[in-house]
Design a protein around this motif. Structure first.
Motif, PDB file in Angstrom:
ATOM      1  N   GLY A  62       4.779  33.960   2.575  1.00  0.00           N
ATOM      2  CA  GLY A  62       4.786  35.076   1.412  1.00  0.00           C
ATOM      3  C   GLY A  62       4.852  35.512   0.289  1.00  0.00           C
ATOM      4  N   ARG A  63       5.458  33.767   0.056  1.00  0.00           N
ATOM      5  CA  ARG A  63       5.280  33.851  -1.820  1.00  0.00           C
ATOM      6  C   ARG A  63       4.486  34.006  -2.214  1.00  0.00           C
ATOM      7  N   GLU A  64       3.848  32.627  -1.287  1.00  0.00           N
ATOM      8  CA  GLU A  64       2.218  31.919  -1.706  1.00  0.00           C
ATOM      9  C   GLU A  64       1.439  32.542  -2.146  1.00  0.00           C
ATOM     10  N   ILE A  65       0.836  33.510  -0.612  1.00  0.00           N
ATOM     11  CA  ILE A  65       0.062  34.903  -0.305  1.00  0.00           C
ATOM     12  C   ILE A  65       0.363  35.621  -1.444  1.00  0.00           C
ATOM     13  N   VAL A  66       1.496  36.625  -1.803  1.00  0.00           N
ATOM     14  CA  VAL A  66       1.652  37.446  -3.028  1.00  0.00           C
ATOM     15  C   VAL A  66       1.021  36.582  -4.578  1.00  0.00           C
ATOM     16  N   GLU A  67       0.991  34.889  -4.495  1.00  0.00           N
ATOM     17  CA  GLU A  67       0.872  34.229  -5.931  1.00  0.00           C
ATOM     18  C   GLU A  67      -0.828  34.040  -5.927  1.00  0.00           C
ATOM     19  N   LEU A  68      -1.552  33.939  -4.763  1.00  0.00           N
ATOM     20  CA  LEU A  68      -2.707  33.758  -4.639  1.00  0.00           C
ATOM     21  C   LEU A  68      -3.324  35.262  -4.913  1.00  0.00           C
ATOM     22  N   ASN A  69      -2.707  36.491  -4.614  1.00  0.00           N
ATOM     23  CA  ASN A  69      -3.682  37.601  -4.569  1.00  0.00           C
ATOM     24  C   ASN A  69      -3.103  37.745  -6.188  1.00  0.00           C
ATOM     25  N   ASN A  70      -1.777  37.754  -6.949  1.00  0.00           N
ATOM     26  CA  ASN A  70      -1.738  38.057  -8.297  1.00  0.00           C
ATOM     27  C   ASN A  70      -2.944  37.336  -8.960  1.00  0.00           C
ATOM     28  N   ARG A  71      -3.352  36.199  -8.675  1.00  0.00           N
ATOM     29  CA  ARG A  71      -4.254  35.504  -9.467  1.00  0.00           C
ATOM     30  C   ARG A  71      -5.268  36.452  -9.787  1.00  0.00           C
ATOM     31  N   GLY A  72      -6.282  36.254  -8.786  1.00  0.00           N
ATOM     32  CA  GLY A  72      -7.590  37.266  -8.879  1.00  0.00           C
ATOM     33  C   GLY A  72      -7.652  38.260  -8.799  1.00  0.00           C
ATOM     34  N   VAL A  73      -6.127  39.260  -8.682  1.00  0.00           N
ATOM     35  CA  VAL A  73      -6.120  40.738  -9.600  1.00  0.00           C
ATOM     36  C   VAL A  73      -5.873  41.045 -11.195  1.00  0.00           C
TER      37      VAL A  73
END
Length: 574
Positions: free
Chosen positions: A460-471
């Motif tokens: 869950g933490r990795e998903i949030v981090e990956l998404n936030n970088r692009g956003v």
């Protein structure tokens, strides 16, 4: 354009079109096909083909496009036209423009309901006259003609164009206004425009108390997260129209979504009793019952699925492993092993089949107290799994079966491989509560619940981090940087969210900067992967519409998508 009021007028309106129509007659008996051929010839149908078996049907449909299909209810080897229609729909061999009429001598309640549920264009009870067939077929063909352009857009997944066509058809003076409104509501719900869909259905209900409009309204309410209202609408629909089977499926989905698993199972079981031949619903019963820990009901439902699909083109490796898994959970190890042996026999020569058999063999051996045997089987399964990945066929392995592999690894002490498999499944399905619960379940079954919770939290933490970088890159105005980051995320974790985000980012960039064939190919690949996961998800539909709009802007031909989400046809489209 009003619908003609007599068969003669209908045929006059259809005119010379009848001579260009192609028909397929499906019946075990040559004499019956001859009789139907004579009736169709008298109507002016020009091209008439025959099929005496299901194999003939599939061969014909892969070779030709038919305007008319007349199928007897009872087919060869105890199969029936419901199975056939279900298979044709799932394999996308039956376009919406084809008239499909079931011919049956069955008057038994369950069989008639089963046929009607799959929504053929009509069904005729034997014996019938040439005039009766004439009337039914002429009206069905005329309706197909009226909605031809709309069907074309829907078959291609072009929902925005379909909506425009709907608006035009609604304004016409025809006998199909309510049909067009029904299409409009369904398209709006698919596009995620639920409030607008709600207004359409309310408009219909103000004039006619039809169950499909109440169903559409309930779906619109659910889309707006008005879950209690949607559940109430679904329940009232079943109470008022107990034979409207789709309402049971909808109500069960809503109840499961709000955590009412026992109620969802009960509703699905009621639907399965009314229409017992629908193997897709029987599988739903099995899935919900298994999640509800009603293992006896799950075993019974999965057994019915396997029995019904065993000799059909819809047979699936999961039909065997679902049944075997629940038998193991019930402690019926000998029965589970028999199903596994049947799997290996029925799928002999198929690598996916052998892989599945090895996984279930390992789980059976563990239950039987033979750890060495279990370890040997799982080691062979892991080798075969790697071979499937190297050949690019790992996608053919279902996530359920992949989780079974992870479970087999856990029980044989291979925690590293178990973690790698479970982590990938969790990452690719992080928004799917059911799949996340199943990941947690395999850890709980092996006494490692804390490890499962830690794994899911990390994912869950990795998903949030990956998404936030692009956003964040997009918010800074770095569109190209955002596209690069979102593509990396989609490649690393091809879940629905990342695939849609990457697709939209790519085609938004192309809309601004100009068409780039290489970048467009990557966007289309991400879109294909997203559609394979959830074709009718509003976010996926929105991404597809963006692709089609940008391609049209630059005059680039697009290849239409099939109902399965894959691209149809061959050749360059860039």
């Amino acid at each position: 354009m009003k619908i003609p009021d007599t068969t003669a007028n209908l045929q006059q309106t259809l005119g010379k079109e009848m001579s260009s129509k192609r028909a397929l007659l499906i019946d075990r008996y040559p004499n019956a096909r001859t009789s139907l051929r004579m009736m169709l010839s008298a109507m002016g149908v020009g091209l008439i083909d025959n099929a005496g078996t299901s194999a003939d049907v599939f061969r014909q449909l892969r070779a030709h496009r038919f305007d008319i299909i007349l199928s007897d209810y009872l087919l060869e080897d105890e199969r029936d036209s419901q199975q056939l229609l279900e298979e044709l729909r799932e394999q996308h061999l039956l376009p919406r423009s084809t008239v499909f009429i079931v011919i049956t001598s069955e008057r038994a309640y369950h069989n008639v309901v089963s046929v009607a549920e799959l929504a053929p264009d009509d069904y005729l009870i034997k014996p019938f006259t040439a005039h009766e067939l004439n009337v039914r077929l002429a009206r069905a063909l005329y309706k197909k003609r009226f909605f031809a352009k709309l069907y074309e857009h829907l078959d291609n997944g072009a929902y925005v164009e379909a909506l425009v066509t709907c608006e035009r058809l609604i304004r016409q003076d025809s006998g199909f206004r309510f049909d067009a409104l029904r299409f409009k509501g369904e398209i709006l719900n698919t596009l995620g425009s639920h409030a607008e869909a709600q207004r359409v259905y309310q408009q219909v209900l103000a004039q006619r108390a039809v169950p499909w409009a109440r169903m559409g309204l309930a779906m619109a309410l659910r889309g707006q997260q008005q879950m209690s209202e949607a559940e109430a609408f679904g329940q009232s629909l079943i109470d008022d129209f107990p034979e409207f089977i789709a309402a049971y499926d909808f109500l069960a989905e809503v109840q499961e979504e709000v955590g009412k698993l026992p109620e969802a199972q009960e509703v699905l079981q009621r639907a399965a009793m009314i229409s017992p031949n629908n193997s897709t619903r029987q599988r739903m019963v099995g899935d919900v019952a298994a999640r509800n820990q009603d293992l006896q009901a799950a075993e019974r439902a999965y057994g019915k699925v396997l029995q019904r699909r065993r000799n059909s083109s819809l047979r699936d490796i999961d039909d065997y492993t679902n049944l075997s898994r629940v038998m193991l959970d019930r402690g019926h190890t000998t029965a589970a092993r028999l199903v596994t042996e049947e799997l290996r026999r029925d799928w002999r020569g198929n690598q996916q089949g052998e892989f599945a058999a090895l996984v279930m063999e390992s789980l059976c051996a563990n239950k039987e107290g033979e750890p060495a045997k279990a370890k040997r089987a799982v080691e062979k399964a892991l080798i075969l799994h790697e071979a499937l990945k190297d050949e690019g066929r790992s996608a053919a392995v279902s996530e359920k079966l992949a989780l079974d592999l992870a479970h087999a690894c856990l029980v044989t002490g291979d925690e590293e491989n178990a973690r790698e498999i479970a982590r990938r499944i969790a990452a690719e399905n992080h928004e799917n509560r059911i799949m996340i619960a199943q990941v947690q379940s395999i850890y709980a079954k092996t006494g490692k619940a804390a490890d499962g919770q830690a794994l899911l939290a990390q994912v869950g933490r990795e998903i949030v981090e990956l998404n936030n970088r692009g956003v964040l890159a997009a918010r800074r105005g770095d569109v190209e940087g955002s596209v690069k980051l979102l593509m990396e995320a989609a490649e690393r974790v091809p879940n629905l969210q990342f695939l849609v985000n990457a697709t939209k980012a790519i085609f938004t960039l192309l809309e601004r900067k100009g068409w780039d064939p290489v970048l467009a190919r990557r966007g289309i690949r991400f879109l294909q992967l997203a559609q394979a996961r959830e074709m009718r998800n509003p976010k996926v539909v929105s991404a597809r519409e963006l692709y089609q709009r940008v391609a049209r802007k630059y005059g680039v031909a697009t290849v239409p998508f099939s109902a399965s989400g894959t691209l149809r046809g061959k050749g360059s489209f860039l």
